[in-house]
Design a protein around this motif. Structure first.
Motif, PDB file in Angstrom:
ATOM      1  N   TYR A   1      -6.126  -4.876   4.085  1.00 32.72           N
ATOM      2  CA  TYR A   1      -5.912  -4.893   2.639  1.00 32.72           C
ATOM      3  C   TYR A   1      -6.456  -6.184   2.024  1.00 32.72           C
ATOM      4  O   TYR A   1      -7.193  -6.159   1.040  1.00 32.72           O
ATOM      5  CB  TYR A   1      -4.415  -4.733   2.329  1.00 32.72           C
TER       6      TYR A   1
ATOM      7  N   GLU B   1      -6.929   0.884  -3.051  1.00 38.11           N
ATOM      8  CA  GLU B   1      -5.743   1.697  -3.317  1.00 38.11           C
ATOM      9  C   GLU B   1      -5.355   2.528  -2.098  1.00 38.11           C
ATOM     10  O   GLU B   1      -4.170   2.666  -1.786  1.00 38.11           O
ATOM     11  CB  GLU B   1      -5.974   2.592  -4.529  1.00 38.11           C
ATOM     12  N   ALA B   2      -6.335   3.072  -1.391  1.00 42.77           N
ATOM     13  CA  ALA B   2      -6.051   3.875  -0.197  1.00 42.77           C
ATOM     14  C   ALA B   2      -5.420   3.018   0.899  1.00 42.77           C
ATOM     15  O   ALA B   2      -4.439   3.435   1.540  1.00 42.77           O
ATOM     16  CB  ALA B   2      -7.330   4.531   0.314  1.00 42.77           C
TER      17      ALA B   2
ATOM     18  N   ASP C   1      -3.783   0.247   0.397  1.00 42.61           N
ATOM     19  CA  ASP C   1      -2.461  -0.152  -0.070  1.00 42.61           C
ATOM     20  C   ASP C   1      -1.449   0.974   0.128  1.00 42.61           C
ATOM     21  O   ASP C   1      -0.300   0.719   0.497  1.00 42.61           O
ATOM     22  CB  ASP C   1      -2.514  -0.569  -1.536  1.00 42.61           C
ATOM     23  N   MET C   2      -1.847   2.213  -0.083  1.00 44.22           N
ATOM     24  CA  MET C   2      -0.947   3.341   0.165  1.00 44.22           C
ATOM     25  C   MET C   2      -0.565   3.399   1.640  1.00 44.22           C
ATOM     26  O   MET C   2       0.603   3.637   1.989  1.00 44.22           O
ATOM     27  CB  MET C   2      -1.595   4.662  -0.267  1.00 44.22           C
TER      28      MET C   2
ATOM     29  N   ARG D   1      -0.537   0.837   3.678  1.00 47.33           N
ATOM     30  CA  ARG D   1       0.310  -0.335   3.922  1.00 47.33           C
ATOM     31  C   ARG D   1       1.751  -0.039   3.524  1.00 47.33           C
ATOM     32  O   ARG D   1       2.684  -0.306   4.273  1.00 47.33           O
ATOM     33  CB  ARG D   1      -0.221  -1.535   3.134  1.00 47.33           C
ATOM     34  N   ARG D   2       1.924   0.561   2.366  1.00 47.77           N
ATOM     35  CA  ARG D   2       3.278   0.911   1.916  1.00 47.77           C
ATOM     36  C   ARG D   2       3.910   1.950   2.836  1.00 47.77           C
ATOM     37  O   ARG D   2       5.113   1.908   3.109  1.00 47.77           O
ATOM     38  CB  ARG D   2       3.258   1.408   0.478  1.00 47.77           C
ATOM     39  N   GLY D   3       3.100   2.893   3.321  1.00 49.15           N
ATOM     40  CA  GLY D   3       3.613   3.910   4.243  1.00 49.15           C
ATOM     41  C   GLY D   3       4.118   3.296   5.541  1.00 49.15           C
ATOM     42  O   GLY D   3       5.189   3.666   6.037  1.00 49.15           O
TER      43      GLY D   3
ATOM     44  N   ASN E   1       7.317   1.468   4.806  1.00 49.49           N
ATOM     45  CA  ASN E   1       8.430   2.418   4.694  1.00 49.49           C
ATOM     46  C   ASN E   1       8.877   2.907   6.071  1.00 49.49           C
ATOM     47  O   ASN E   1      10.075   3.065   6.321  1.00 49.49           O
ATOM     48  CB  ASN E   1       8.049   3.607   3.817  1.00 49.49           C
TER      49      ASN E   1
END
Length: 158
Positions: free
Chosen positions: A98, A111-112, A114-115, A117-119, A122
């Motif tokens: 990222y 953005e992809a 980052d998604m 990374r957040r996944g 989580n």
């Protein structure tokens, strides 16, 4: 869980974790501030809070030393870092991707990543919440903030 079941202070045991470079120290301070800003933290069986938490890493295990705000001991829990190790490693790798992408990649790629990374974050938060189950009740947002702090501690211990 009632309103008193919160953390009011978090201390990192520098004797077992050691001091990191300034960027890591900053990451740790931010993670602690975020955790203290909003949390739900209930050591199962404890009648009253608020709580002080000391985090340490001993023998490849994460130690949660919980006291009441007045210093009265509540419980000490010890958790193996093994189950979190793969997710922490994946999280660090995707964070590196990222930060590299932010410098010169197109917005869609950033953005992809980052998604993703957040996944992964989580996933780590969910696993941590499951590992705490029956010992310390936390909501998902608190689990996310704790996972962030554990990542910062793990980086320091590496």
């Amino acid at each position: 869980m009632n309103d008193s079941h919160t953390l009011v202070s978090v201390h990192v045991d520098l004797a077992t974790i050691g001091r990191g470079e300034e960027t890591v120290e900053h990451e740790r301070r931010v993670a602690i501030a975020d955790l203290l800003d909003a949390n739900k933290f209930y050591p199962v069986g404890s009648e009253e809070g608020p709580y002080d938490l000391r985090l340490a890493i001993e023998d490849e295990r994460l130690v949660f030393d919980i006291k009441r705000e007045d210093g009265t001991p509540v419980r000490v829990f010890v958790f193996s870092l093994g189950p979190l190790r793969r997710i922490i490693k994946d999280y660090f790798l995707i964070c590196e991707s990222y930060y590299a992408a932010v410098r010169d990649a197109p917005l869609g790629q950033i953005e992809a990543i980052d998604m993703g990374r957040r996944g992964v974050h989580n996933e780590g938060s969910t696993l941590l919440k499951e590992r705490l189950e029956g010992k310390i009740e936390v909501d998902f947002d608190t689990a996310r903030r704790l996972f962030t702090l554990i990542c910062a501690l793990h980086r320091r211990a590496a």
